[in-house]
Structure formats: structure tokens, C-alpha cells
Design a protein around this motif. Structure first.
Motif, short mmCIF file in Angstrom:
data_model
loop_
_atom_site.label_atom_id
_atom_site.label_comp_id
_atom_site.label_asym_id
_atom_site.label_seq_id
_atom_site.Cartn_x
_atom_site.Cartn_y
_atom_site.Cartn_z
N GLY A 116 9.88 0.32 -5.91
CA GLY A 116 10.09 0.35 -4.45
C GLY A 116 9.76 1.70 -3.88
O GLY A 116 9.03 1.81 -2.90
N VAL A 173 5.98 2.36 -4.01
CA VAL A 173 5.26 1.66 -2.95
C VAL A 173 5.42 2.41 -1.64
O VAL A 173 4.48 2.61 -0.89
CB VAL A 173 5.79 0.21 -2.79
CG1 VAL A 173 5.25 -0.42 -1.52
CG2 VAL A 173 5.38 -0.62 -4.00
N GLN A 174 6.66 2.87 -1.42
CA GLN A 174 6.91 3.53 -0.16
C GLN A 174 6.18 4.85 -0.03
O GLN A 174 5.66 5.16 1.03
CB GLN A 174 8.40 3.81 -0.08
CG GLN A 174 8.92 3.50 1.29
CD GLN A 174 10.34 3.86 1.32
OE1 GLN A 174 11.11 3.41 0.50
NE2 GLN A 174 10.67 4.71 2.23
N ARG A 184 2.81 4.20 0.83
CA ARG A 184 2.63 3.80 2.21
C ARG A 184 2.73 5.00 3.15
O ARG A 184 2.16 4.98 4.22
CB ARG A 184 3.67 2.75 2.59
CG ARG A 184 3.22 1.39 2.17
CD ARG A 184 4.27 0.34 2.42
NE ARG A 184 3.82 -0.93 1.89
CZ ARG A 184 3.03 -1.75 2.55
NH1 ARG A 184 2.62 -1.45 3.74
NH2 ARG A 184 2.64 -2.88 2.01
N ALA A 185 3.46 6.01 2.73
CA ALA A 185 3.63 7.16 3.61
C ALA A 185 2.37 8.03 3.63
O ALA A 185 1.76 8.24 4.66
CB ALA A 185 4.85 7.97 3.19
N GLY A 186 1.94 8.50 2.44
CA GLY A 186 0.74 9.34 2.39
C GLY A 186 -0.47 8.50 2.06
O GLY A 186 -0.42 7.29 2.10
#
Lengths: 327, 251
Positions: free
Chosen positions: A11, A14-15, A18-20
């Protein structure tokens, strides 16, 4: 217990992704840069520059279609008029290449603002028709206006000296300038897609009434992405004018608008890298199959039909599905 | 003021080429209540809803929210005043994750997000808040799941979490229970009850047991007009209501 920590770590991974910029995207950009630096030693630079200009054009178009959900059928208007303005600025006004490109790009932005603010009031096929109608007006204007040179276009556009210092007469030198412009444009598009603005844009594409009910004034976002897309298409068109030292009616013709749709769909609409692949394929076909004459369009048509029938997500879209990662 | 009217419609009328979908509806929703709008199919409930949130322009009539005339406002501006609606069909952003769905609403706090030059990393400041909202509706473990992969009941829950992210003063829920399994209905009912604590809710709902257990006031619509109004006990005994639901001649 282990299962819980596992889902937790994935998790988080993935995050972070998704941020950078996710690692595989960094890798692709580095690979593109490397390929771009090596290519002129192996292939004809003018051909490569054409690929680069169209890759940027297709990515600009995809920003509007793939992320804004708006199908413009008149993107040649921005590409072509920018090409005319840049050519005129370099040849008649005697501006240096960077200023010529800048003038063309700004002209496309203004035109995009004017056409966009009218077109976004309609949706779907009507939006596409409005953009096409305006693009046709731009075409007839280009045919009639005195400064565009009518059927001849603006020829023998001087490439000049970049910042007054670096002569761009050699294809080889110009190639690296075009590579820098294209990569810069692509990175900007990447950033737009992955910005707070890009998030709202995706939300509007996915479910417009819901975005409205959350308080977003969706037309302003649509207009903003329309202008951004037109501006970047203009950057591609201006650059193209310097590469070929020519601005002509081909650049504003409706078939140019069709071609960019084709490139985007073949490569993969709504993918970051798809339009680059699509542009490379179409330009390569036009160049290397040129001996077939009019048959090129028929071959293009067949490829398009096969693409739509077999893999609607486009080449890169299909690959993204295989590796289960957004590309 | 706690007893005051928060949303009022006066003589609200919508005509579609001679057909009156909603005709002369007067509606007053009191602050802090759960107000239900019920009626047989085609009674004009959803049209009424669309008029109140300006997704449809009324032919006639006026709407006031917190004393302000909102009749000529755009739907987005109405949402900005704190009057937020949901939709009959589940309204999520399918290709965004649950977390991203909620963040789209939280992002509104930044004002208009026209900053295309900034990385979306700036949005991670909303992650904790988004997580707690997802937790509230029981979606904690799905924060990285695409909304399109969620079950129907969970999509509705996600929709409620997204709506709540705006912290609206008033919610308009269009058939929140439509198409839900019994266990989901109980969960969402409890959720609606809980979120109504410091809010006003107006909902269209077909499930009468839900309406009976949740609502303070019920307005019954039939053929575009208000038939009866009151609490469940009053409305359910009203002969015109019984007739409208079951049909005439059942004595």
C-alpha cells in the motif's frame, strides 16, 4: 500477521509511486533521452526531428483527449497557425529562432483561448464539430491571407542563430535543440497530468456531473486544458517550421487534425507515452513507404482499422495492461 | 435558529413541453432534520431534486437556501455554499482509487486547483483526512483500490465519504439505498443517522422502512404535486397517500 504487513507495505509503495514519478516512468524518460542522444548518429536527423515534432504534437493532443476527455477535430489550426507565425517571424521580422518559436506558440495559445472558449460550451460530437469548423476557417484564412503565401506557403525560412550565438544551419545542431524542446514539452505535459489540476481534470473526464456537484466549475478547467493543449501543439508547429524551413497549407489542413488523432489512438489514448510511439510509427510509415505514393494512406487506414478492432487501448495501452502498470 | 428553515422552495415548477413534471411545489426543510421525499414512480422526486440543486433550471418558482435566493445560481456555486447532492446511479470517479476519489473533494479546500505546474505531491497533505473519512464508511482497506473495482454497496459508501469530505451543511441524497443488499442498507442507514447529527439531510428514498426509521419529516409527491406532509405516523394514515400508492378502490 505477515499478510497484514505485506498489504501495508505494498500500500505504501503504491502510494509513494503515486506521489512522485514512479521508477518505471523515470526509466522510460531516461531511455528516451539516451535514444534521442544516440539516434542522430544512426539515422537521418531531419527525419528524427519530424518524429520529435509530431511526438510533441500528439502528446499535446492527448492531453486534451486522453486526460480532458475532449475530442478536438481541429488541432491542425494551432499546429499550423503557429508554424505560419514562427516562419513569418523568423523570415520577415528577422527574429532569432527562440523568439520565432515563442511567437508561434503564443499565437497558438491566443487562438486556443478564442476557439476553446466557444467550443467548450458544447459536448461530445458537437464539440468536435465546432473545433473542426473553426479549424476550417483557419485553413481558408491561411489560403487567402497575403502573408501566408497561399499555395506556396512561407519557404526558405532562415533557421538563424539560437540566442544570437549558436548557428542552427546544420541539421545535427538543430536536432539537439529540437530534442531539448520536445523533452521539455513532454516533461511539462507529464507534470500537468500529475498535478492537482490534472487530478481535477481526470475527475471531470470520469464523471462530469459529480465534479460539478463537488463544486468544481468544470468549464474553466476544460478551457484551461484546451489552451494548454493548443499552446503545446503550437510549440510543436513552430519548431516544425524551423526544421523544414517551411510553413505550408499542409500544416493547417484538416487531414493534419486527423493524423494526430490517428497517432494518439494507435499509440494509446490516455497513456503518457503512447502518442510518442504512435507518432513514430506514422511518421516512419510516411517516410519509408513514400515510394508507394497514395497507397500510404490506404496502408495507414488498414493499420487504423486493425488497431481499433484488435487493441482499442493502443499499443502502449495494451503493454500497460500486460505489465499492470500505468504507462 | 435551530428550528429555522434552511432550504425553501416556493411554487417550484418544471414543465417539459406541456407536461408538468413538478408543479407548484412548496417545500420547507428545517435545519437539522432528516427530511424524506417519497412518492410513487414518476411523481417528480428526482426532477424536484435536480431543480433544487440547479442541475435543471426551473420553469417557475424560487429556491432560497439559508435566506439567500439561489434560483439563478450555477450548480457548482450551490455546492460551494454547502448544499451538496448525491446521484441516483452511483457517482464515483471509476479510474481513480478510493483515496483519490475522496481527495478530489478535499482538494476543494485549496480553492480552484489550476496549478498545473505543481506536483500532485502537494495533495498528500489530505491523505490522513481522506483515510479517516474512508474509515468512517468502512473502506479503510480499499484506499488503493480503483473505484470501478468496488462492489455496488461500497461504491455508494465511497460516494458518501466523498460528499462528507466537503463537510456540507446540507446533503441531498438521491435514493441512497437503491439497489443495495439488506446488510448494506443497515450499514448505510446507520451512517446516515450518524452524519445527520449536525447536518440537514433531504433524501429521496423508495425503501419505506428506511424512510420510517430515519426521517423526521416526510413529503409525499404524486404527479408533480405535494400530496401530504408530516411525520411517518401522519403520512402513512393519510387516505390520499394510501390511494396514490395502492390505487383507488381499495377502500
Amino acid at each position: 500477521m505477515t499478510a497484514v504487513t505485506e498489504t501495508e507495505t505494498t500500500g505504501i509503495a503504491v502510494q509513494q509511486a503515486r506521489a512522485g514519478m514512479p521508477l518505471h516512468h523515470v526509466a522510460i524518460f531516461v531511455a528516451l533521452l539516451a535514444a534521442g542522444l544516440v539516434a542522430p548518429f544512426l539515422l537521418y536527423p531531419v527525419f528524427l526531428m519530424k518524429v520529435l515534432c509530431f511526438a510533441l504534437f500528439a502528446c499535446a493532443f492527448n492531453l486534451l483527449l486522453g486526460y480532458g476527455g475532449l475530442l478536438s477535430f481541429g488541432h491542425a489550426a494551432y499546429f499550423g497557425s503557429a508554424s505560419y507565425i514562427a516562419a513569418h517571424a523568423a523570415k520577415v521580422w528577422g527574429l532569432s529562432p527562440e523568439l520565432a518559436i515563442l511567437s508561434g506558440t503564443l499565437a497558438a495559445a491566443v487562438l486556443g483561448l478564442a476557439i476553446g472558449s466557444l467550443a467548450i460550451r458544447r459536448q461530445g460530437i458537437y464539440f468536435a464539430m465546432v473545433t473542426l469548423a473553426f479549424a476550417q476557417m483557419v485553413f481558408f484564412f491561411s489560403l487567402q491571407a497575403p502573408f501566408t503565401g497561399g499555395e506556396d506557403g512561407i519557404q526558405a525560412v532562415p533557421r538563424g542563430n539560437l540566442f544570437g550565438l549558436l548557428s542552427l544551419r546544420s541539421d545535427f545542431t538543430l536536432y539537439f535543440v529540437v530534442l531539448a524542446i520536445t523533452l521539455g514539452g513532454l516533461l511539462l505535459i507529464y507534470r500537468i497530468i500529475h498535478s492537482p489540476f490534472g487530478q481535477v481534470l481526470k475527475a471531470i473526464r470520469e464523471n462530469e456531473p459529480r465534479a460539478v456537484s463537488l463544486g468544481y466549475r468544470v468549464n474553466r478547467y476544460k478551457l484551461a486544458v484546451f489552451v494548454l493543449s493548443a499552446t503545446l501543439a503550437g510549440l510543436a508547429g513552430s519548431t516544425k517550421a524551423l526544421v523544414f524551413q517551411l510553413a505550408s497549407l499542409t500544416d493547417v489542413h484538416w487531414s493534419m487534425s486527423g493524423e494526430v488523432v490517428l497517432m494518439t489512438l494507435i499509440g494509446g489514448m490516455g497513456t503518457v507515452f503512447g502518442p510518442i510511439v504512435g507518432a513514430a510509427i506514422i511518421v516512419t510509415m510516411q517516410n519509408y513507404l513514400a515510394t508507394f505514393g497514395a497507397w500510404v494512406t490506404i496502408i495507414q487506414g488498414c493499420i487504423f482499422v486493425v488497431c481499433v478492432m484488435l487493441f482499442r487501448e493502443g499499443i502502449v495501452g495494451v503493454i500497460a495492461k500486460w505489465i499492470r502498470k500505468p504507462l | 435558529m435551530s428550528d429555522g428553515v434552511i432550504l425553501a422552495a416556493k411554487d417550484l415548477t418544471k414543465e417539459f413541453k406541456g407536461f408538468f413534471a413538478v408543479e407548484g411545489v412548496n417545500l420547507q426543510v428545517r435545519r437539522g432534520q432528516i427530511h424524506a421525499l417519497i412518492g410513487p414512480n414518476g411523481a417528480g422526486k428526482t426532477t424536484c431534486f435536480n431543480l433544487l440543486t440547479k442541475f435543471l433550471p426551473p420553469t417557475r418558482g424560487s429556491i432560497t437556501y439559508k435566506g439567500e435566493d439561489i434560483t439563478s445560481m450555477s450548480p457548482a456555486d450551490i455546492a460551494r455554499l454547502g448544499l451538496v447532492r448525491s446521484f441516483q446511479i452511483s457517482a464515483v470517479f471509476p479510474h481513480l482509487t478510493a483515496m483519490e476519489n475522496v481527495r478530489i473533494a478535499l482538494q476543494r479546500k485549496r480553492g480552484d486547483s489550476f496549478d498545473f505546474w505543481r506536483s500532485q505531491k502537494v495533495l498528500s497533505e489530505f491523505n490522513d483526512e481522506a483515510r479517516s473519512l474512508l474509515n468512517d464508511v468502512g473502506l479503510s482497506e480499499f484506499e488503493n483500490t480503483n473505484a470501478s473495482d468496488l462492489s455496488y454497496g461500497r461504491k455508494r459508501a465511497l460516494e458518501i465519504a466523498t460528499t462528507l469530505a466537503l463537510n456540507p451543511e446540507m446533503l441531498l441524497l438521491d435514493e441512497p439505498m437503491a439497489g443495495m443488499a439488506q446488510e448494506d442498507i443497515e450499514r448505510i442507514s446507520a451512517l446516515i443517522k450518524r452524519i445527520s447529527a449536525n447536518r440537514t439531510i433531504l433524501m429521496v428514498e423508495h425503501n419505506l422502512s428506511v424512510v420510517a426509521s430515519l426521517s423526521d419529516t416526510i413529503t409525499v409527491l404524486a404527479r408533480g404535486k405535494v400530496l401530504a406532509e408530516g411525520n411517518y405516523a401522519t403520512v402513512s394514515k393519510d387516505e390520499r397517500v394510501i390511494e396514490a400508492y395502492i390505487g383507488a378502490g381499495h377502500g
